[in-house]
Design a protein around this motif. Structure first.
Motif, PDB file in Angstrom:
ATOM      1  N   UNK A 196       6.781 -25.624 -14.902  1.00  0.00           N
ATOM      2  CA  UNK A 196       8.017 -26.418 -14.907  1.00  0.00           C
ATOM      3  C   UNK A 196       8.003 -27.408 -13.743  1.00  0.00           C
ATOM      4  N   UNK A 197       7.658 -26.926 -12.554  1.00  0.00           N
ATOM      5  CA  UNK A 197       7.609 -27.812 -11.384  1.00  0.00           C
ATOM      6  C   UNK A 197       6.616 -28.945 -11.610  1.00  0.00           C
TER       7      UNK A 197
ATOM      8  N   UNK B 185      17.977 -22.726  -9.451  1.00  0.00           N
ATOM      9  CA  UNK B 185      16.999 -23.763  -9.755  1.00  0.00           C
ATOM     10  C   UNK B 185      17.673 -25.116  -9.965  1.00  0.00           C
ATOM     11  N   UNK B 186      16.831 -26.133  -9.973  1.00  0.00           N
ATOM     12  CA  UNK B 186      17.264 -27.523 -10.159  1.00  0.00           C
ATOM     13  C   UNK B 186      16.784 -28.073 -11.503  1.00  0.00           C
ATOM     14  N   UNK B 187      16.461 -27.203 -12.457  1.00  0.00           N
ATOM     15  CA  UNK B 187      15.858 -27.647 -13.710  1.00  0.00           C
ATOM     16  C   UNK B 187      16.781 -28.609 -14.460  1.00  0.00           C
ATOM     17  N   UNK B 188      18.037 -28.272 -14.583  1.00  0.00           N
ATOM     18  CA  UNK B 188      18.962 -29.146 -15.327  1.00  0.00           C
ATOM     19  C   UNK B 188      19.041 -30.539 -14.686  1.00  0.00           C
ATOM     20  N   UNK B 189      19.184 -30.576 -13.373  1.00  0.00           N
ATOM     21  CA  UNK B 189      19.245 -31.854 -12.659  1.00  0.00           C
ATOM     22  C   UNK B 189      17.959 -32.646 -12.856  1.00  0.00           C
TER      23      UNK B 189
ATOM     24  N   UNK C  55      20.622 -19.879   2.232  1.00  0.00           N
ATOM     25  CA  UNK C  55      19.480 -20.108   3.097  1.00  0.00           C
ATOM     26  C   UNK C  55      19.910 -21.011   4.242  1.00  0.00           C
ATOM     27  N   UNK C  56      20.263 -20.407   5.358  1.00  0.00           N
ATOM     28  CA  UNK C  56      20.838 -21.126   6.500  1.00  0.00           C
ATOM     29  C   UNK C  56      19.833 -22.121   7.061  1.00  0.00           C
ATOM     30  N   UNK C  57      18.545 -21.729   7.147  1.00  0.00           N
ATOM     31  CA  UNK C  57      17.548 -22.633   7.714  1.00  0.00           C
ATOM     32  C   UNK C  57      17.405 -23.898   6.880  1.00  0.00           C
ATOM     33  N   UNK C  58      17.402 -23.774   5.538  1.00  0.00           N
ATOM     34  CA  UNK C  58      17.256 -24.940   4.687  1.00  0.00           C
ATOM     35  C   UNK C  58      18.477 -25.846   4.823  1.00  0.00           C
TER      36      UNK C  58
ATOM     37  N   UNK D 169       9.030 -24.906  -4.597  1.00  0.00           N
ATOM     38  CA  UNK D 169      10.243 -24.684  -3.807  1.00  0.00           C
ATOM     39  C   UNK D 169      11.247 -25.832  -3.893  1.00  0.00           C
ATOM     40  N   UNK D 170      10.864 -26.927  -4.527  1.00  0.00           N
ATOM     41  CA  UNK D 170      11.813 -28.015  -4.776  1.00  0.00           C
ATOM     42  C   UNK D 170      12.576 -27.788  -6.077  1.00  0.00           C
TER      43      UNK D 170
END
Length: 81
Positions: free
Chosen positions: A54-55, A8-12, A75-78, A63-64
């Motif tokens: 949270x989002x 996740x990106x919560x800290x950022x 995740x190669x596609x991302x 998904x962000x």
């Protein structure tokens, strides 16, 4: 053996939101500061409802904020996009 991974990106996002504290985020989504810390560290996976909350606090799509890596693979596609 690969393991599944939820990151996740919560800290950022807290940092970018004028250094929002873990306690403040917890208050806004109905969790303790300790639970927010555990989510950030990947030691606890939130329920789907809490993940959406949270989002929403950060004005982001789910998904962000949270990323699911089945089998522990990148995740190669991302990454290619």
């Amino acid at each position: 053996m690969p393991t599944e991974s939820l990151t996740n990106e919560v800290r950022l996002l807290r940092f970018l939101a004028q250094d929002m504290t873990q306690a403040e985020l917890g208050r806004r989504v109905g969790l303790t500061r300790q639970t927010i810390a555990a989510i950030e560290q990947g030691r606890y996976s939130p329920s789907l409802e809490v993940a959406f909350r949270i989002a929403d606090v950060f004005g982001k799509r789910l998904d962000e904020v949270f990323h699911w890596n089945p089998g522990g693979r990148e995740d190669v596609e991302r990454d290619a996009g």
